[in-house]
Design an enzyme around this catalytic site. Structure first.
Site, short mmCIF file in Angstrom:
data_model
loop_
_atom_site.label_atom_id
_atom_site.label_comp_id
_atom_site.label_asym_id
_atom_site.label_seq_id
_atom_site.Cartn_x
_atom_site.Cartn_y
_atom_site.Cartn_z
N PRO A 1 0.75 -1.21 -0.08
CA PRO A 1 0.00 -0.04 -0.01
C PRO A 1 0.91 1.34 -0.04
CG PRO A 1 -0.64 -1.66 1.61
CD PRO A 1 0.64 -2.03 1.26
N GLY A 2 2.20 1.23 0.61
CA GLY A 2 2.81 2.21 0.44
C GLY A 2 2.61 3.44 1.62
N ARG A 3 2.41 4.47 0.88
CA ARG A 3 2.04 5.58 1.90
C ARG A 3 0.71 5.76 2.76
NH1 ARG A 3 3.45 10.10 -1.89
NH2 ARG A 3 4.30 8.48 -3.01
N ARG B 1 9.93 16.78 -0.23
CA ARG B 1 9.03 16.57 -1.36
C ARG B 1 8.49 17.84 -2.30
NH1 ARG B 1 4.34 14.51 -0.94
NH2 ARG B 1 4.52 13.05 -2.64
N TYR C 1 7.53 9.60 3.60
CA TYR C 1 8.73 10.30 2.93
C TYR C 1 9.07 11.90 3.26
CZ TYR C 1 7.08 6.17 0.21
OH TYR C 1 6.81 4.82 -0.08
N TYR D 1 9.52 16.93 -5.91
CA TYR D 1 8.57 16.30 -6.87
C TYR D 1 7.40 17.63 -7.09
CZ TYR D 1 9.62 11.70 -4.71
OH TYR D 1 10.08 10.71 -4.21
N CYS E 1 18.73 28.10 2.87
CA CYS E 1 19.25 29.22 1.76
C CYS E 1 19.33 28.52 0.44
CB CYS E 1 20.84 29.31 2.33
SG CYS E 1 20.92 30.13 3.68
N GLU E 2 18.03 28.14 0.10
CA GLU E 2 17.55 27.86 -1.17
C GLU E 2 16.43 28.54 -1.65
OE1 GLU E 2 19.17 25.68 -2.92
OE2 GLU E 2 20.70 24.82 -1.79
#
Length: 467
Positions: free
Chosen positions: A313-315, A360, A421, A364, A391-392
């Site tokens: 099932p994953g997340r 994420r 995740y 993504y 700092c991005e």
């Protein structure tokens, strides 16, 4: 109020910018009488006072209910068609010793992808026979350790791994159960990086080569072929892709039965969850019905017995159970010029975490929601972008959201659906310590993972030993 022209088309101005969308939040999250977000009876302000921010807050009962619910749904539906199902929890989504125990107690198996994840599952007391080892580049040490422990299944990802696992099994005097990961060619409706059955990517082998590769597996007396494994991607909201993958896999599954047993078929999973109000995740009961119907149909079409079906099932188990709690630091209204020579304002709300605890959005382009956690407000909603402190310029936690326009420094901000995740991809960028993770149940809070301190970070710096 009218929508801000900078807002994405899917984001509507909410009737109430304080309201918690039930599909996005865990089952025990709500607002208290005085307006605070609470989980299982514990307020956001109390959590921040005890543990600081950023903080991952897990609704323990929600996790356990989801794990048990998925297992029971698939047990029921596969019993209906005369089969059985194995449910694997995705260790990579989030793993701690206590969470591994929860999954074990709920009757789930656990997928691990590294020696570290294996070590956590073992420390939790999980029987190695209930574990599966994934990965496209398992080290020789990871293979050897897994085989020596009697791991339940190893997913073979390449021809090289056949020989490596066979050699380890021979040395340990074992017959190692293995699955073969297949690229079905079915493309999931998801982000490019989350679609894992495309031909041009690092996982698995082409479906057309399956028969030859399985023959090679069967040539080793130290290996036992369990069946094919497919995983078409993650964060999937529809069942059509699973149905098509099952059709392709069953055709090969039936052919392979002519030369030996194929007791299982792993159809993967990667079920989607709601991160925003417009995400419509399929209910687990409905997914289980569809999977069982697909399997029954294909087994009948090929005149084969229903194999044991494994799903991942994953997340879907851990993802919706958790929110991240931040404190707002600075607020900045940015005037943006539009193509029609008008302007619009986007409010940047900066918090004390960012891409070090949730990569994420940067990785993504993932969308999240947010709510002020410590109070409610009747201020008019404003379009905000929740930014981190790194700092991005791409350090953004929530790309677009409407919050009460009086959001202010010192406010607590909660971002839901961060159980999967986020902590597992966390880093020490800019030398921030990874946040703690706590579980809340029946008004009580306990630590699952302690937060890192500056002392923890410096302890690894060998330069201090030389000074």
């Amino acid at each position: 109020m009218s929508a801000n022209p900078l807002a994405p088309s899917w984001l509507s101005v909410p009737d109430d910018a304080n309201a918690l969308v039930p599909t996005v939040w865990s089952q025990n999250a709500s607002r208290s009488a005085d307006g605070e977000i609470t989980v299982a009876g514990v307020t956001a302000s109390e959590l921040a006072r005890q543990y600081g921010t950023p903080l991952f807050v897990v609704d323990e009962a929600d996790v356990k209910d989801r794990a048990r619910g998925i297992r029971e749904s698939f047990d029921r539906e596969f019993a209906r068609i005369g089969g059985t199902a194995k449910v694997y929890y995705a260790g990579k989504a989030f793993l701690s010793v206590e969470v591994a125990r929860w999954m074990n107690d709920a009757g789930l198996n656990i997928d691990v992808c590294s020696g570290g994840e294996l070590a956590v599952a073992l420390a939790a007391g999980v029987d190695p026979a209930r574990l599966g080892l994934h990965g496209n580049n398992k080290s020789l040490a990871e293979i050897d350790r897994s085989v020596g422990l009697g791991i339940g299944a190893i997913v073979l990802d390449s021809l090289i791994e056949i020989e490596r696992v066979a050699d380890a099994a021979s040395r340990h005097g074992r017959v190692q159960p293995v699955r073969l990961r297949i690229n079905s060619g079915v493309h999931a409706s998801t982000h490019e990086y989350l679609a894992t059955a495309r031909e041009d990517q690092k996982f698995g082998i082409p479906l057309a080569e399956a028969a030859d590769v399985v023959a090679r597996i069967r040539s080793h007396a130290s290996l036992r072929f369990l069946g094919l494994h497919s995983h078409i991607g993650s964060q999937i909201f529809e069942a059509d892709g699973f149905a098509e993958a099952a059709r392709r896999l069953f055709a090969v599954h039936a052919e392979l039965l002519a030369d030996g047993p194929v007791p299982e078929l792993n159809l993967g999973g990667g079920f989607g969850i709601a991160y925003t109000s417009v995400d419509k995740a399929l209910p687990i009961d409905e997914i289980a019905v569809r999977f069982a119907d697909i399997v029954a149909e294909e087994a009948a079409a090929h005149s084969v017995d229903v194999p044991v079906i494994a799903i991942e099932p994953g997340r879907a188990i851990i993802g919706p159970s958790t929110f991240t709690l931040y404190e707002v630091g600075t607020i900045k209204d940015v005037v943006v010029s539009l193509d029609d020579d008008t302007t619009a304002v986007r409010k940047y709300v900066s918090v004390d975490g960012g891409m070090s605890d949730n990569i994420r959005p940067a990785l993504y382009g993932a969308d999240y929601s947010a709510r002020i956690a410590g109070r409610v407000s009747d201020a008019e909603a404003a379009l905000v972008r929740v930014a981190g402190k790194h700092c991005e310029s791409g350090d953004l936690v929530v790309l677009s959201e409407y919050l009460p326009g009086d959001v202010t420094p010192g406010d607590l901000l909660a971002v839901p659906a961060t159980g999967a995740y986020c902590w597992s991809l966390a880093s020490n960028y800019n030398y921030l310590g990874r946040p703690p993770v706590v579980a809340v149940r029946d008004g009580a809070v306990r630590t699952l993972i302690r937060g890192e301190t500056e002392e923890d970070l410096l302890r690894r710096d060998a330069g201090l030993d030389a000074s």
